[in-house]
Write a protein that holds these residues in place. Structure first.
Motif, PDB file in Angstrom:
ATOM      1  N   ALA A 156       5.322  -8.494  -6.258  1.00 31.63           N
ATOM      2  CA  ALA A 156       6.675  -8.969  -5.955  1.00 31.63           C
ATOM      3  C   ALA A 156       7.528  -7.837  -5.402  1.00 31.63           C
ATOM      4  O   ALA A 156       8.252  -8.008  -4.411  1.00 31.63           O
ATOM      5  CB  ALA A 156       7.312  -9.565  -7.207  1.00 31.63           C
ATOM      6  N   GLU A 157       7.428  -6.654  -6.015  1.00 32.89           N
ATOM      7  CA  GLU A 157       8.193  -5.510  -5.529  1.00 32.89           C
ATOM      8  C   GLU A 157       7.708  -5.083  -4.148  1.00 32.89           C
ATOM      9  O   GLU A 157       8.517  -4.726  -3.284  1.00 32.89           O
ATOM     10  CB  GLU A 157       8.061  -4.343  -6.517  1.00 32.89           C
ATOM     11  N   SER A 166      18.276 -10.317  -0.436  1.00 35.92           N
ATOM     12  CA  SER A 166      19.416 -11.080   0.069  1.00 35.92           C
ATOM     13  C   SER A 166      18.939 -12.224   0.963  1.00 35.92           C
ATOM     14  O   SER A 166      19.453 -13.343   0.889  1.00 35.92           O
ATOM     15  CB  SER A 166      20.353 -10.159   0.853  1.00 35.92           C
ATOM     16  N   MET A 167      17.936 -11.949   1.784  1.00 36.19           N
ATOM     17  CA  MET A 167      17.395 -12.997   2.655  1.00 36.19           C
ATOM     18  C   MET A 167      16.768 -14.119   1.845  1.00 36.19           C
ATOM     19  O   MET A 167      16.909 -15.294   2.167  1.00 36.19           O
ATOM     20  CB  MET A 167      16.357 -12.407   3.609  1.00 36.19           C
ATOM     21  N   LEU A 168      16.051 -13.737   0.781  1.00 35.92           N
ATOM     22  CA  LEU A 168      15.429 -14.751  -0.069  1.00 35.92           C
ATOM     23  C   LEU A 168      16.475 -15.682  -0.661  1.00 35.92           C
ATOM     24  O   LEU A 168      16.289 -16.900  -0.727  1.00 35.92           O
ATOM     25  CB  LEU A 168      14.627 -14.075  -1.181  1.00 35.92           C
ATOM     26  N   ASP A 169      17.587 -15.101  -1.095  1.00 39.20           N
ATOM     27  CA  ASP A 169      18.662 -15.918  -1.653  1.00 39.20           C
ATOM     28  C   ASP A 169      19.194 -16.899  -0.607  1.00 39.20           C
ATOM     29  O   ASP A 169      19.428 -18.075  -0.897  1.00 39.20           O
ATOM     30  CB  ASP A 169      19.795 -15.024  -2.158  1.00 39.20           C
ATOM     31  N   ARG A 211      11.995 -17.507  -9.721  1.00 43.22           N
ATOM     32  CA  ARG A 211      10.818 -18.206 -10.252  1.00 43.22           C
ATOM     33  C   ARG A 211       9.851 -18.571  -9.133  1.00 43.22           C
ATOM     34  O   ARG A 211       8.647 -18.359  -9.249  1.00 43.22           O
ATOM     35  CB  ARG A 211      11.248 -19.455 -11.015  1.00 43.22           C
ATOM     36  N   ASP A 212      10.380 -19.115  -8.033  1.00 44.47           N
ATOM     37  CA  ASP A 212       9.526 -19.463  -6.896  1.00 44.47           C
ATOM     38  C   ASP A 212       8.832 -18.233  -6.333  1.00 44.47           C
ATOM     39  O   ASP A 212       7.643 -18.262  -5.998  1.00 44.47           O
ATOM     40  CB  ASP A 212      10.349 -20.131  -5.791  1.00 44.47           C
ATOM     41  N   PHE A 213       9.584 -17.158  -6.216  1.00 42.81           N
ATOM     42  CA  PHE A 213       9.019 -15.943  -5.637  1.00 42.81           C
ATOM     43  C   PHE A 213       7.937 -15.355  -6.540  1.00 42.81           C
ATOM     44  O   PHE A 213       6.907 -14.883  -6.067  1.00 42.81           O
ATOM     45  CB  PHE A 213      10.123 -14.920  -5.389  1.00 42.81           C
ATOM     46  N   SER A 226       1.363 -19.962   7.088  1.00 40.39           N
ATOM     47  CA  SER A 226       1.354 -19.568   5.686  1.00 40.39           C
ATOM     48  C   SER A 226       2.509 -20.276   5.006  1.00 40.39           C
ATOM     49  O   SER A 226       3.594 -20.422   5.574  1.00 40.39           O
ATOM     50  CB  SER A 226       1.479 -18.048   5.537  1.00 40.39           C
ATOM     51  N   ASP A 227       2.287 -20.730   3.757  1.00 37.51           N
ATOM     52  CA  ASP A 227       3.204 -21.736   3.236  1.00 37.51           C
ATOM     53  C   ASP A 227       4.233 -21.282   2.224  1.00 37.51           C
ATOM     54  O   ASP A 227       5.347 -21.815   2.227  1.00 37.51           O
ATOM     55  CB  ASP A 227       2.416 -22.910   2.656  1.00 37.51           C
ATOM     56  N   ALA A 228       3.943 -20.362   1.324  1.00 36.01           N
ATOM     57  CA  ALA A 228       4.915 -20.128   0.277  1.00 36.01           C
ATOM     58  C   ALA A 228       5.007 -18.651  -0.074  1.00 36.01           C
ATOM     59  O   ALA A 228       4.066 -18.101  -0.604  1.00 36.01           O
ATOM     60  CB  ALA A 228       4.530 -20.907  -0.997  1.00 36.01           C
ATOM     61  N   PRO A 229       6.110 -17.981   0.167  1.00 37.13           N
ATOM     62  CA  PRO A 229       7.254 -18.435   0.923  1.00 37.13           C
ATOM     63  C   PRO A 229       6.904 -18.734   2.383  1.00 37.13           C
ATOM     64  O   PRO A 229       5.877 -18.336   2.851  1.00 37.13           O
ATOM     65  CB  PRO A 229       8.227 -17.253   0.834  1.00 37.13           C
ATOM     66  N   THR A 230       7.825 -19.391   3.095  1.00 36.54           N
ATOM     67  CA  THR A 230       7.543 -19.785   4.459  1.00 36.54           C
ATOM     68  C   THR A 230       7.424 -18.566   5.349  1.00 36.54           C
ATOM     69  O   THR A 230       7.894 -17.474   5.013  1.00 36.54           O
ATOM     70  CB  THR A 230       8.645 -20.700   5.000  1.00 36.54           C
TER      71      THR A 230
END
Length: 382
Positions: free
Chosen positions: A65-66, A31-34, A41-43, A94-98
């Motif tokens: 990812a999980e 939910s936070m990622l959304d 795709r980014d994740f 750290s850059d991606a995700p922020t």
């Protein structure tokens, strides 16, 4: 492949264990990622980059990812000892995700003196509460060397004036895993440089449990996050070298994958900062680069969101991820005589290049030959 299959099954079991643990957050990570604007795709790209960085097959990507989605199941406690806070600075970049979406929103950072709002008695209460509530479950990260002289009295912390030494030992005793972040925590760093009046030591020298060293001054954010992700997914220590550094990050020398390696092999060296060789990106060995005997992945991971690194910016490697680098890697802008073939350093100008010891450094014969070919060609042209 049997080894990877066993790791894969172990990782799947680990995911099931993490799923059964209570979340420390009211809102799920998905939910936070959304809300942060990250689509799947980014994740998955991020998960794939972690998988590749750890030198694992692509089938591990969905598992990473999980694991990241379950990262809030493992609380973190980050202690500061004798240091400059540069490692924390590297970590929050750290850059991606922020960092706020992956690390601080997703992983439960229970204590971090630089980043938390609490102070004084409240901060100490938070630390004591976290160690008690998550005993045997939290990951302990330590930044900075640990002063041991005078029973640790060179460093006292908080309203109760506990010594850093006693605090590290207490926190380590109750931790599920211990990471030394940066060269100071790993090996003592500049605090342990001669004459070392405070008796500064690496964390592994003051606790009685296994410690994963993530050295560098500072280490890259990728090495910190990658090491955390490995433990998160597998629940065990990664393969380590003799200095307890993860081999996936510290298995190669800076020299092996350096962008200036071709110039080294061709015997093309910067003779002084600012000369034509420097402008053309020639090898910095003769200006003191310690890349041939420093183990790290700076040449591939780089810093500031992978933009650049010291050698790319025109200065040689200082060897900061090696034990006792402040004492053993100097002088910083001259080659180490202890690593040269006897006598050749005295005739470097006549030979045209410095021949490094193939025994000590593992330099290929092709590199040695190319140096003399270049020198011979130059002499014929004179």
């Amino acid at each position: 492949m049997d080894g990877f299959n066993a790791m894969f099954e172990k990782a799947k079991e680990r995911i099931e264990i993490l799923s059964s643990l209570e979340s420390t957050k009211e809102e799920s990570i998905e939910s936070m990622l959304d809300k942060k604007g990250y689509d799947r795709r980014d994740f998955m790209k991020w998960a794939a980059s972690i998988t590749a960085m750890l030198s694992l097959p692509s089938q591990f990507t969905p598992l990473f990812a999980e694991a990241a989605k379950l990262a809030d199941r493992l609380p973190l406690i980050w202690l500061h000892m004798a240091e400059c806070t540069g490692c924390s600075e590297a970590f929050i970049r750290s850059d991606a995700p922020t960092v706020d979406s992956l690390i601080f929103d997703h992983i439960s950072l229970e204590y971090h003196e630089t980043l938390m709002a609490a102070s004084g008695w409240q901060a100490e209460e938070n630390l004591e509460h976290a160690m008690k509530k998550y005993e045997g479950k939290y990951i302990l990260l330590v930044e900075g060397g640990v002063p041991t002289a005078m029973n640790g009295m060179y460093l006292t912390l908080g309203a109760q004036a506990k010594t850093g030494l006693s605090l590290v030992q207490e926190a380590a005793d109750k931790a599920a895993a211990i990471f030394s972040i940066g060269t100071c925590a790993s090996f003592g760093g500049i605090q342990a440089a001669a004459p070392n009046p405070t008796g500064a030591k690496g964390v592994d020298k003051v606790v009685n449990k296994p410690v994963i060293n993530v050295p560098g001054c500072p280490p890259s954010a990728a090495n910190i996050v990658g090491t955390l992700m490995h433990f998160l997914l597998f629940g065990t220590l990664p393969a380590l070298d003799r200095y307890s550094r993860p081999k996936w990050a510290y298995g190669n020398r800076i020299h092996d994958l350096c962008e200036r390696r071709g110039h080294f092999d061709a015997g093309e060296f910067v003779e002084s900062f600012g000369d034509d060789g420097a402008k053309d990106g020639w090898c910095l060995y003769k200006q003191g680069c310690k890349g041939p005997y420093t183990f790290n992945n700076c040449s591939t991971e780089r810093f500031n969101q992978h933009v650049n690194w010291p050698i790319g910016a025109g200065h040689g490697c200082m060897g900061c991820s090696e034990p006792n680098f402040w004492d053993t890697m100097g002088p910083l802008e001259k080659p180490l005589e202890s690593h040269l073939v006897g006598g050749l350093n005295k005739t470097v100008d006549n030979i045209g290049t410095t021949l490094l010891s193939a025994t000590v450094l593992g330099i290929g014969a092709h590199a040695v030959a190319s140096m003399f070919v270049k020198n011979s060609d130059e002499q014929e042209g004179e």
